[in-house]
Design an enzyme around this catalytic site. Structure first.
Site, PDB file in Angstrom:
ATOM      1  N   ARG A  81      21.747 -30.924   4.619  1.00 59.86           N
ATOM      2  CA  ARG A  81      22.930 -30.080   4.418  1.00 59.86           C
ATOM      3  C   ARG A  81      22.683 -28.984   3.396  1.00 59.86           C
ATOM      4  NH1 ARG A  81      24.210 -35.210   5.058  1.00 59.86           N
ATOM      5  NH2 ARG A  81      24.241 -35.525   2.816  1.00 59.86           N
TER       6      ARG A  81
ATOM      7  N   GLU B 182      19.086 -45.166  -4.855  1.00 57.40           N
ATOM      8  CA  GLU B 182      19.842 -46.370  -5.161  1.00 57.40           C
ATOM      9  C   GLU B 182      19.345 -47.538  -4.318  1.00 57.40           C
ATOM     10  OE1 GLU B 182      22.746 -43.434  -3.753  1.00 57.40           O
ATOM     11  OE2 GLU B 182      20.781 -43.077  -4.641  1.00 57.40           O
TER      12      GLU B 182
END
Length: 171
Positions: free
Chosen positions: A59, A96
């Site tokens: 994006r 993460e």
């Protein structure tokens, strides 16, 4: 900013349970909102000395290309491994939920060129930290990192204390 903020929808449990994903595609599909966001971001950099805009897969390509066009600058793509056809520099970084790698063409940025890094959302800061390191590896100077939105509760700025940050919208 509230009108732009309302254009970004929440997707529950994406990409994994417990995560609320900020989907900017709803902002991008609305021409006036997308134009407004690019104009607001771009206006910040009109009087700054910037040579190139770097867009982060995927994006960030949209945000970076639009800003590069607005600023009349070239755009550089930072991609996942194996997607760029020429010699690359790469950097691996922690997410993460694992690790990832990004690449940039070795000749994309000349030493001393001033670079604006653009992406859609600043979350934990891991990806953009890796891109800052890649730009510096090529000899580029990071002027600022620009984002459509920032998830302030994830404290991504903490990983980027050595780089100016600007986000248009904060959650």
């Amino acid at each position: 900013m509230e009108e732009l903020k309302k254009k970004i929808r929440d997707i529950e449990d994406f990409p994994k349970p417990g995560i609320v994903f900020k989907d900017i595609t709803t902002l991008l599909r609305d021409a006036s909102s997308f134009n407004r966001a690019v104009d607001l971001l771009g206006h910040r950099y009109l009087d700054q000395s910037i040579d190139l805009v770097v867009g982060i897969e995927a994006r960030g390509f949209v945000v970076g290309a639009a800003l590069a066009y607005k600023l009349n600058k070239g755009v550089i793509l930072v991609r996942k491994p194996g997607k760029l056809p020429y010699k690359t520099h790469s950097v691996s970084y922690e997410l993460e939920y694992g690790t990832d790698t990004l690449e940039i063409h070795q000749d994309a940025i000349e030493s001393g060129q001033r670079v604006l890094i653009a992406d859609d959302v600043l979350a934990t800061g891991g990806t953009v930290r890796a891109v800052v390191d890649l730009v510096r590896k090529t000899g580029g100077e990071v002027v600022e990192c620009a984002f459509l939105a920032e998830l302030t509760f994830l404290k991504g700025r903490d990983r980027l204390r050595d780089v100016p940050i600007h986000s248009l919208i904060q959650f």
